[in-house]
Design a protein around this motif. Structure first.
Motif, short mmCIF file in Angstrom:
data_model
loop_
_atom_site.label_atom_id
_atom_site.label_comp_id
_atom_site.label_asym_id
_atom_site.label_seq_id
_atom_site.Cartn_x
_atom_site.Cartn_y
_atom_site.Cartn_z
N ALA A 153 8.46 20.39 -4.10
CA ALA A 153 9.41 19.29 -3.87
C ALA A 153 8.77 18.02 -3.35
N VAL A 154 7.79 18.16 -2.47
CA VAL A 154 7.23 17.00 -1.76
C VAL A 154 5.93 16.49 -2.38
N ASN A 155 5.14 17.40 -2.95
CA ASN A 155 3.84 17.05 -3.54
C ASN A 155 2.99 16.25 -2.54
N PRO A 156 2.66 16.84 -1.39
CA PRO A 156 1.91 16.10 -0.36
C PRO A 156 0.47 15.85 -0.77
N ASP A 157 -0.12 14.84 -0.13
CA ASP A 157 -1.53 14.53 -0.33
C ASP A 157 -2.41 15.22 0.71
N ILE A 158 -1.84 15.39 1.90
CA ILE A 158 -2.58 15.91 3.06
C ILE A 158 -1.73 16.96 3.74
N VAL A 159 -2.36 18.04 4.18
CA VAL A 159 -1.64 19.13 4.84
C VAL A 159 -2.36 19.54 6.12
N SER A 160 -1.58 19.72 7.19
CA SER A 160 -2.08 20.34 8.42
C SER A 160 -1.56 21.76 8.48
N VAL A 161 -2.45 22.72 8.74
CA VAL A 161 -2.06 24.12 8.89
C VAL A 161 -2.18 24.49 10.36
N CYS A 162 -1.02 24.73 10.97
CA CYS A 162 -0.95 24.99 12.42
C CYS A 162 -0.19 26.27 12.71
N THR A 163 -0.45 27.30 11.95
CA THR A 163 0.24 28.58 12.06
C THR A 163 -0.59 29.56 12.89
N MET A 187 0.84 -1.20 0.00
CA MET A 187 0.00 0.00 0.00
C MET A 187 0.87 1.25 0.00
N GLU A 188 0.62 2.12 -0.97
CA GLU A 188 1.37 3.37 -1.04
C GLU A 188 0.85 4.33 0.01
N LYS A 189 1.74 4.86 0.80
CA LYS A 189 1.34 5.74 1.88
C LYS A 189 1.02 7.14 1.37
N LYS A 190 0.07 7.80 2.06
CA LYS A 190 -0.25 9.18 1.77
C LYS A 190 0.79 10.08 2.43
N ARG A 191 1.29 11.04 1.67
CA ARG A 191 2.30 11.96 2.19
C ARG A 191 1.63 13.13 2.90
N VAL A 192 2.08 13.39 4.11
CA VAL A 192 1.53 14.47 4.93
C VAL A 192 2.58 15.55 5.13
N LEU A 238 -0.03 6.57 6.53
CA LEU A 238 0.54 7.90 6.36
C LEU A 238 2.05 7.93 6.53
N GLU A 239 2.65 8.90 5.86
CA GLU A 239 4.07 9.22 6.06
C GLU A 239 4.17 10.73 6.22
N ILE A 240 4.71 11.21 7.33
CA ILE A 240 4.93 12.66 7.49
C ILE A 240 6.16 12.99 6.67
N ALA A 241 5.94 13.61 5.53
CA ALA A 241 7.01 13.84 4.56
C ALA A 241 7.76 15.14 4.77
N ALA A 242 7.10 16.13 5.40
CA ALA A 242 7.76 17.44 5.51
C ALA A 242 7.11 18.29 6.59
N VAL A 243 7.90 19.21 7.12
CA VAL A 243 7.40 20.24 8.02
C VAL A 243 7.90 21.58 7.51
N VAL A 244 7.08 22.61 7.69
CA VAL A 244 7.42 23.96 7.25
C VAL A 244 7.32 24.91 8.43
N SER A 245 8.36 25.72 8.61
CA SER A 245 8.36 26.78 9.62
C SER A 245 9.22 27.92 9.11
N PRO A 246 8.86 29.17 9.39
CA PRO A 246 9.70 30.29 8.95
C PRO A 246 11.08 30.26 9.57
N LYS A 298 0.87 7.51 14.13
CA LYS A 298 0.17 6.29 14.51
C LYS A 298 -0.52 5.60 13.34
N ARG A 299 -0.70 6.30 12.24
CA ARG A 299 -1.44 5.75 11.11
C ARG A 299 -0.49 5.14 10.08
#
Length: 345
Positions: free
Chosen positions: A64-74, A1-6, A29-37, A25-26
């Motif tokens: 670069a990452v082309n994620p499937d799912i994004v969390s916005v926590c800004t 199963m191909e994981k969804k990139r987060v 899913l694969e947490i592929a990247a984090v963004v911060s200034p 925990k899922r």
């Protein structure tokens, strides 16, 4: 199963303790990247959470990452731009509350999610508590009768956050109303089935935050305290029903904090957290339903629902439409308080 990139945008406490913690925990899913200034914060976040890539620029990350799912926590000010970027990049999005700074932004986010056929959800996690689901079902069944009045409370005696940007009006858009009051407004409206809001009247105060500098949540600079420290509102709903709101970061009350909603019907009343339904019989209180402890797993259940929806399951979410309604209400409450007059919706 191909994981969804987060990808997670924002490197603060909520991003790490709630979002990253759950995604790990899922197995889907694969947490592929984090963004911060801040490059240092992004690097540290990535190292602590086993994330392979970190960025200071969201646009670069999307390419670069082309994620499937994004969390916005800004901070709230940046919710709009990052949610819009993510939706336009074809991602499903979970945004922290509130949806945005303005109702216009929330509307555009809702429209973009519909246009791109992507899931857009807001992290109003209290509605996922078993207690809330139970009270909602009982209200719908008519156990309370005609629910004509509701009181939503999100109060702290001395709970000005001593971290982050919670006292910065430009970045946050306001104080306790937009930070914690929105949670109980969402829970109340969800239980009632999101009835039409007709008129809003509110008063807000800045009486304590500019005088004190320390409380139960740490220290802050009173000279930079730009938001309200309390707000009280009356929200008139269709059918003549009334929703009363009280919210504060600082208020000289007896309790340390109150986070709850009370429902008053002509057959019975209810308290939300923990769920309790009661009525009167010859002057005595009669309990019809009672949970001893409120559901402690509501945050994780909210995260699970979002991911399940992204994977195609039919589950309940605080979606773009409801987020827009909440943002309209927040905006109207602030407008009423600032203008000193009622605002019709």
């Amino acid at each position: 199963m191909e994981k969804k990139r987060v990808a997670i945008i924002g490197g603060g406490q909520i991003a790490e303790k709630v979002h990253a913690s759950y995604y790990r925990k899922r197995e889907e899913l694969e947490i592929a990247a984090v963004v911060s200034p801040s490059a240092d914060r992004a690097r540290s976040f990535a190292e602590r959470n086993g994330i392979s890539h970190y960025y200071t620029d969201a646009a670069e990350m999307f390419t670069a990452v082309n994620p499937d799912i994004v969390s916005v926590c800004t901070p709230n000010k940046f919710h709009f731009q990052y949610v819009m970027q993510a939706l336009e990049a074809g991602c499903h999005v979970l945004c922290e509350k509130p949806p945005a700074i303005s109702a216009d932004e929330a509307r555009k986010m809702q429209e973009s999610a519909a246009k791109h056929k992507r899931v857009l959800a807001y992290n109003f996690h209290h509605r996922f508590a078993e207690d809330v689901q139970m009270i909602r079902e009982k209200v719908a069944e008519g156990i309370l009768g005609d629910v004509y009045a509701v009181k939503a409370s999100a109060l702290r005696r001395s709970g000005v956050p001593g971290w982050g940007n919670f006292t910065d009006k430009t970045l946050q858009g306001g104080g306790p109303l937009i930070d914690i009051g929105v949670h109980m407004l969402d829970a109340a409206l969800y239980v009632l089935g999101f009835p039409k809001i007709e008129k809003v009247t509110a008063k807000m105060f800045q009486k304590i935050g500019t005088k004190k500098s320390e409380g139960s949540f740490g220290e802050w600079d009173p000279k930079k305290f730009e938001v309200e420290d309390s707000l009280f509102g009356f929200i008139e709903l269709e059918g003549g029903r009334l929703l009363q709101l009280e919210t504060s970061f600082a208020l000289n009350m007896k309790e340390t904090s109150i986070l709850n909603v009370e429902f008053y019907g002509d057959q019975a009343g209810a308290t939300l957290l923990p769920a309790h339904i009661y009525t009167d019989e010859k002057g005595g209180l009669v309990t019809l339903l009672k949970r001893e402890k409120a559901d402690p797993d509501r945050q994780e259940k909210g995260m699970a629902a979002f991911i399940d929806k992204c994977l195609g399951k039919d589950v309940m979410l605080a979606d773009g439409k409801q987020g827009y309604i909440i943002q309209q209400l927040v905006e109207a409450l602030y407008q009423s308080a600032e203008k000193g007059e009622s605002v019709s919706l």
